[in-house]
Design a protein around this motif. Sequence first.
Motif, PDB file in Angstrom:
ATOM      1  N   SER A  45       9.949 -23.111  -6.492  1.00 60.18           N
ATOM      2  CA  SER A  45      11.002 -22.491  -7.301  1.00 60.18           C
ATOM      3  C   SER A  45      12.312 -22.390  -6.537  1.00 60.18           C
ATOM      4  CB  SER A  45      10.566 -21.092  -7.740  1.00 60.18           C
ATOM      5  OG  SER A  45      10.519 -20.226  -6.615  1.00 60.18           O
ATOM      6  N   GLY A  68      10.593 -19.171 -15.169  1.00 55.80           N
ATOM      7  CA  GLY A  68       9.711 -20.207 -14.638  1.00 55.80           C
ATOM      8  C   GLY A  68       9.639 -21.431 -15.534  1.00 55.80           C
ATOM      9  N   ARG A 104       7.610 -17.016 -13.713  1.00 63.61           N
ATOM     10  CA  ARG A 104       7.572 -17.270 -12.267  1.00 63.61           C
ATOM     11  C   ARG A 104       6.948 -16.057 -11.600  1.00 63.61           C
ATOM     12  NH1 ARG A 104      11.615 -15.863  -8.218  1.00 63.61           N
ATOM     13  NH2 ARG A 104      13.018 -15.481  -9.964  1.00 63.61           N
TER      14      ARG A 104
END
Length: 139
Positions: free
Chosen positions: A63, A110, A117
């Motif tokens: 990420s 996410g 996420r």
Amino acid sequence: MGKLNKTEREWQRELSPEEYRITRQKGTEPAFTGQYWNTKQSGTYVCRCCGTELFSSISKYDSGCGWPSFYKPINTTAIEEHDDFSHGMVRTEIVCHHCDAHLGHVFEDGPQPTGLRYCVNSASLQLKTDEKNDEETYP
């Protein structure tokens, strides 16, 4: 499975000072410093405190935030969510359902298929690698 109930003294004996600070006192490790932030091995991430299976390496992705990130847990019942208003922010804290260990936070930024996420402290996790297949799970 019921809640794991240990005293603070027991947790302090079983965990390193950093693991205790993060999992029992809701701490956060600095970004890009944790053991698993850039790990690409396949396996299952379990709770450092009790061994409950939390995340699969299949759902781990980069990420760019500096902490291990996953788009879904192995089982939604393994993780509890709590409102977190600390540090002048509004976030959703995630904890292990079995032992209440602080794991990190979940955010709604996410990838698909969940749009979530799960941003997790490495000190809250232990990776149980797949012995048969120790290949990287993402580029």
